[in-house]
Design an enzyme around this catalytic site. Structure first.
Site, mmCIF file in Angstrom:
data_model
loop_
_atom_site.group_PDB
_atom_site.id
_atom_site.type_symbol
_atom_site.label_atom_id
_atom_site.label_comp_id
_atom_site.label_asym_id
_atom_site.label_seq_id
_atom_site.Cartn_x
_atom_site.Cartn_y
_atom_site.Cartn_z
ATOM 1 N N TYR A 14 1.032 -6.009 10.223
ATOM 2 C CA TYR A 14 0.627 -5.598 8.878
ATOM 3 C C TYR A 14 1.393 -4.322 8.526
ATOM 4 O O TYR A 14 1.152 -3.266 9.116
ATOM 5 C CB TYR A 14 -0.887 -5.370 8.856
ATOM 6 C CG TYR A 14 -1.501 -5.141 7.482
ATOM 7 C CD1 TYR A 14 -0.736 -5.054 6.328
ATOM 8 C CD2 TYR A 14 -2.875 -5.028 7.357
ATOM 9 C CE1 TYR A 14 -1.323 -4.848 5.089
ATOM 10 C CE2 TYR A 14 -3.466 -4.823 6.122
ATOM 11 C CZ TYR A 14 -2.698 -4.725 4.994
ATOM 12 O OH TYR A 14 -3.285 -4.519 3.778
ATOM 13 N N LYS A 44 2.696 -9.350 7.392
ATOM 14 C CA LYS A 44 2.126 -9.232 6.048
ATOM 15 C C LYS A 44 2.715 -7.964 5.488
ATOM 16 O O LYS A 44 2.438 -6.870 5.977
ATOM 17 C CB LYS A 44 0.608 -9.134 6.152
ATOM 18 C CG LYS A 44 -0.089 -8.575 4.939
ATOM 19 C CD LYS A 44 -1.580 -8.820 5.064
ATOM 20 C CE LYS A 44 -2.435 -7.854 4.278
ATOM 21 N NZ LYS A 44 -2.054 -7.687 2.877
HETATM 22 C C1 HMN Z 1 -5.984 -6.310 2.599
HETATM 23 O O1 HMN Z 1 -5.514 -5.834 3.630
HETATM 24 O O2 HMN Z 1 -7.168 -6.585 2.541
HETATM 25 C C2 HMN Z 1 -5.152 -6.563 1.348
HETATM 26 O O3 HMN Z 1 -4.594 -7.827 1.418
HETATM 27 C C3 HMN Z 1 -4.092 -5.544 1.080
HETATM 28 C C4 HMN Z 1 -3.227 -5.974 -0.089
HETATM 29 O O4 HMN Z 1 -1.864 -5.958 0.222
HETATM 30 C C5 HMN Z 1 -3.516 -5.111 -1.268
HETATM 31 N N1 HMN Z 1 -2.966 -3.796 -1.107
HETATM 32 C C6 HMN Z 1 -3.733 -2.709 -1.060
HETATM 33 O O5 HMN Z 1 -4.943 -2.755 -1.135
HETATM 34 C C7 HMN Z 1 -3.042 -1.395 -0.925
HETATM 35 C C8 HMN Z 1 -2.974 -5.717 -2.529
HETATM 36 O O6 HMN Z 1 -3.389 -7.037 -2.620
HETATM 37 C C9 HMN Z 1 -3.498 -4.929 -3.725
HETATM 38 O O7 HMN Z 1 -4.911 -4.964 -3.726
HETATM 39 C C10 HMN Z 1 -3.014 -5.530 -5.022
HETATM 40 O O8 HMN Z 1 -1.631 -5.639 -4.985
HETATM 41 C C11 HMN Z 1 -3.473 -4.712 -6.228
HETATM 42 O O9 HMN Z 1 -2.824 -3.471 -6.276
#
Ligand code: HMN
Length: 295
Positions: free
Chosen positions: A135, A163
């Site tokens: 990750y 990821k």
């Molecule tokens: C997780 O680990 O639960 C998420 O999948 C992380 C994911 O990459 C999210 N990034 C962050 O929270 C920093 C994104 O999906 C993010 O929520 C989205 O791009 C909206 O900004």
């Protein structure tokens, strides 16, 4: 690796009205996502608010999701924790529960050298027979995965992918080029899901998918069918919705949970220090729901 291809929502923390992890509400969220037709779920990551949970709560969250979703979809357990010891305990727990793969952020808080990061991930990987997904999320961890460390990690056959939540889509292209067909690269930033897929991501794991799974499933289909113009326009609509969610007084996750509640899936609110929604957010959420439904 087919079971990892597709739309994989990052599973949210499901709380009861007292703010405790709730099995019943985990079941409800799982059922909702299952009926939408998602490929799998990523449990206990950023969107799962793992950083605010005790070890026992994290184990419970992993257990409840597995109990209600095993056999229905692909299950990925995020087990990254401040200490290697806790991460291994979570990894072993996830393996007993029958998860399909593990995943972990790099060490947080202290800035550690690559040697320590490699050791941390390797010890988690060695603790169970499960496959492992690295990750990379530099904006929250302060640590950036390099292609050379990625290459070194890939020497271990249990490492099946990454990821990638860094913003440059070029990072996705580099990781895909480095790993080739033997690895699966997941797009992290939902705001550029389409771009990430075109640059080489095989699938997506995202924190906003749960609020609008049908839109991400459609965007993914457009990319698969080579309908890039349609995909781009849909991404643009999705981004309006994400920006609206990020503009609430409450945290984005509180907004998403309110959207879900109004769609009939009550998984409670968020844990502090994340902020819950304010009274002014109510009308904004009405608008967000209209945006999702009309897209
Ligand atoms: C997780 O680990 O639960 C998420 O999948 C992380 C994911 O990459 C999210 N990034 C962050 O929270 C920093 C994104 O999906 C993010 O929520 C989205 O791009 C909206 O900004």
């Amino acid at each position: 690796l087919d079971k990892f291809h597709g739309i994989i929502p990052a599973f949210y923390a499901c709380y009861d009205d007292e703010g405790n992890i709730s099995e019943a509400r985990t079941k409800d969220l799982g059922q909702y996502l299952y009926e939408k037709g998602v490929q799998g779920v990523y449990v206990g990551g950023s969107s799962g608010e793992c950083i605010y949970h005790s070890l026992d709560e994290r184990k419970a969250a992993l257990s409840y999701a597995a109990k209600h979703l095993k056999g229905k979809m692909t299950l990925i357990a995020h087990v990254g924790a401040p200490s290697t010891r806790d991460s291994i305990a979570l990894a072993k727990h996830a393996a007993e529960l029958g998860y399909d793969a593990l995943s972990a952020i790099p060490p947080i808080y202290f800035k550690l050298p690559d040697s320590a990061v490699l050791k941390y991930w390797s010890e988690i990987i060695d603790a169970t027979p499960l496959d492992f997904i690295i990750y990379n999320i530099p904006q929250t961890t302060g640590y950036t995965l390099t292609t050379s460390l990625f290459e070194k990690l890939l020497e271990n056959k249990k490492v099946i992918g990454v990821k990638n939540s860094s913003m440059p889509t070029m990072d996705i292209e580099r990781f895909k080029k480095t790993g080739g067909d033997n690895v699966i690269v997941f797009n992290g930033p939902d705001e550029q899901f389409v771009a990430g897929r075109i640059m080489g991501a095989d699938a997506g794991i995202g924190g906003t998918y749960g609020a609008m799974p049908e839109l991400f499933l459609q965007a993914n289909r457009f990319v698969q069918e080579g309908k890039f113009q349609e995909a781009r326009l849909l991404q643009s609509e999705i981004n309006d919705i994400i920006i609206a969610l990020c503009s609430l007084n409450g945290s984005m996750y509180a907004g998403i949970k309110e959207v879900l509640r109004r769609r009939g899936v009550n998984i409670g609110s968020v844990r502090g220090p994340l902020e819950g929604i304010s009274s002014e957010d109510g009308g904004r959420i009405d608008n967000i729901i209209v945006m999702i439904d009309q897209t």
